[in-house]
Motif scaffolding. Sequence first.
Motif, short mmCIF file in Angstrom:
data_model
loop_
_atom_site.label_atom_id
_atom_site.label_comp_id
_atom_site.label_asym_id
_atom_site.label_seq_id
_atom_site.Cartn_x
_atom_site.Cartn_y
_atom_site.Cartn_z
N ALA A 166 58.90 12.35 23.13
CA ALA A 166 59.10 13.36 24.18
C ALA A 166 58.38 12.94 25.45
O ALA A 166 58.94 13.03 26.56
N VAL A 167 57.15 12.45 25.31
CA VAL A 167 56.39 12.01 26.49
C VAL A 167 57.07 10.84 27.17
O VAL A 167 57.21 10.80 28.40
N GLU A 168 57.52 9.89 26.35
CA GLU A 168 58.21 8.73 26.94
C GLU A 168 59.46 9.13 27.70
O GLU A 168 59.82 8.52 28.70
N ARG A 169 60.11 10.19 27.23
CA ARG A 169 61.32 10.66 27.90
C ARG A 169 61.02 11.60 29.07
O ARG A 169 61.93 12.10 29.71
N GLY A 170 59.73 11.86 29.30
CA GLY A 170 59.37 12.61 30.51
C GLY A 170 58.70 13.95 30.30
O GLY A 170 58.32 14.61 31.26
N ALA A 171 58.56 14.38 29.04
CA ALA A 171 57.99 15.72 28.79
C ALA A 171 56.53 15.78 29.22
O ALA A 171 55.78 14.81 29.08
N PHE A 172 56.13 16.93 29.74
CA PHE A 172 54.74 17.17 30.11
C PHE A 172 54.28 18.55 29.67
O PHE A 172 53.15 18.96 29.96
N GLY A 173 55.15 19.30 29.02
CA GLY A 173 54.82 20.66 28.59
C GLY A 173 55.85 21.13 27.57
O GLY A 173 56.64 20.33 27.06
N ALA A 174 55.83 22.44 27.28
CA ALA A 174 56.75 23.00 26.30
C ALA A 174 57.18 24.39 26.74
O ALA A 174 56.39 25.11 27.34
N PRO A 175 58.43 24.75 26.44
CA PRO A 175 59.43 23.95 25.75
C PRO A 175 60.08 22.94 26.68
O PRO A 175 60.15 23.14 27.88
N THR A 176 60.57 21.87 26.09
CA THR A 176 61.30 20.86 26.85
C THR A 176 62.67 20.64 26.19
O THR A 176 62.75 20.45 24.98
N PHE A 177 63.68 20.70 27.01
CA PHE A 177 65.06 20.49 26.55
C PHE A 177 65.59 19.16 27.09
O PHE A 177 65.25 18.76 28.19
N PHE A 178 66.43 18.53 26.29
CA PHE A 178 67.19 17.39 26.79
C PHE A 178 68.68 17.70 26.59
O PHE A 178 69.10 18.07 25.49
N VAL A 179 69.42 17.56 27.66
CA VAL A 179 70.85 17.87 27.66
C VAL A 179 71.56 16.66 28.26
O VAL A 179 71.42 16.37 29.45
N SER B 57 50.72 17.03 41.47
CA SER B 57 49.50 16.24 41.27
C SER B 57 49.41 15.67 39.85
O SER B 57 48.62 14.79 39.59
N VAL B 58 50.21 16.19 38.92
CA VAL B 58 50.30 15.57 37.60
C VAL B 58 51.47 14.59 37.64
O VAL B 58 52.62 14.99 37.83
N ALA B 59 51.16 13.31 37.48
CA ALA B 59 52.19 12.27 37.67
C ALA B 59 53.41 12.50 36.79
O ALA B 59 54.55 12.39 37.25
N ALA B 60 53.16 12.86 35.53
CA ALA B 60 54.28 13.04 34.61
C ALA B 60 55.19 14.18 35.05
O ALA B 60 56.37 14.21 34.73
N ARG B 61 54.61 15.11 35.79
CA ARG B 61 55.37 16.27 36.24
C ARG B 61 56.14 15.98 37.53
O ARG B 61 57.16 16.61 37.81
N ALA B 62 55.61 15.06 38.32
CA ALA B 62 56.15 14.84 39.66
C ALA B 62 57.63 14.43 39.64
O ALA B 62 58.44 14.95 40.41
N GLY B 63 57.97 13.52 38.73
CA GLY B 63 59.35 13.06 38.67
C GLY B 63 60.30 14.18 38.33
O GLY B 63 61.37 14.33 38.93
N TRP B 64 59.90 14.99 37.36
CA TRP B 64 60.76 16.10 36.97
C TRP B 64 60.91 17.11 38.10
O TRP B 64 61.99 17.66 38.32
N LEU B 65 59.83 17.36 38.83
CA LEU B 65 59.89 18.33 39.93
C LEU B 65 60.93 17.91 40.97
O LEU B 65 61.69 18.74 41.47
#
Lengths: 203, 203
Positions: A166-179, B57-65
């Motif tokens: 999940a982290v490698e695919r970009g997750a940083f929190g929960a819940p995280t969905f992939f579509v 400011s959280v790198a992992a979050r920045a891309g998703w934002l």
Amino acid sequence: MTTATPIEFFFDIGSTYSYLAATQIRGLEERTGRTVRWRPFLLGGVFKATGNAPPVSVAARAGWLLRDAARWAEEYGVPLTMPSRFPLVTLPTERALVVCELEAPEKLPAFALALFPAYWAEDRDPTSRDEIATLARGVGLDADRILAGMDTPAVKDHLRKSTEEAVERGAFGAPTFFVDGEMFFGNDRIAQIERLLARRARG
Amino acid sequence: MTTATPIEFFFDIGSTYSYLAATQIRGLEERTGRTVRWRPFLLGGVFKATGNAPPVSVAARAGWLLRDAARWAEEYGVPLTMPSRFPLVTLPTERALVVCELEAPEKLPAFALALFPAYWAEDRDPTSRDEIATLARGVGLDADRILAGMDTPAVKDHLRKSTEEAVERGAFGAPTFFVDGEMFFGNDRIAQIERLLARRARG
């Protein structure tokens, strides 16, 4: 249900918004025609790997989060009571879910949907082996197999790998969905996923 | 528009989700029958007062934002290009908005809706006095008065007080809405505000 790629739903029993989202998964499946693949992972491991912090760790944010969660619960028509044990390290719970994921995947949604309200509505301890056994039995699982599986290297490894994936695919929190390869973070993105898939269905 | 209490909308030109939300305010007014009171504040001051940090400011979050903001822009049908100057301390911009708020409040939404896309779609510098003057003129404001007012104690004080007020009422980020005393955080809560008011209207 169609043969389209399932929506993946990464969740942790200890996460308020994972609970709220979990109550909407059946509706999401019905409205989108997609199946949802429930994927237990360890939110604490995600935070550690990404340097992200639980949203409640900012005091000014914590009060609003409670109110926000209460509003979603009201909209969804589901019970929500802040557990006396919060935050909680849900490692045993997530491992129990992984045993189910590996041995009886068809029962995983029901097992998760038993664990979630036990914690978020009934203030029970979802990390207790007794509670895990009771809830497992309640959905027709072999409680002894769940308990025995929790401490096996294969299960520990699977949970660690799901979290890392999940982290490698970009997750940083929960819940995280992939579509369809795209990530969506948060209970509050369920409606957006539905709008996206509706637009795609219309072409 | 009814005589009901206005919805308050605290925003900072430097905030992506404030921009996205700003594009939806007219629709929010139309769909709820409420007027929206635009309230410029300084997000940097909110972060300083609350100990909160910008979500990027959280790198992992920045891309998703970035991806998330792009999705909202697409849904709303509005342009969004990450500015070359980001993040930006928007103190001059927010002060210019406060001059407008105090001297020509009826033009505040138009002025904000000129500043927002200048930054978020055209990569212009919304803190530049020249840009502020040009954009002020474009919506029929007296540009000289806006520029002259920006450095006055009354304007500086008003901006500081608006920011403090928002924090005292619970704000920790932007955009922040207040609806009948309740706080809602984020562009993604606009639909929830509308559902809430619709439920209340039905009784």
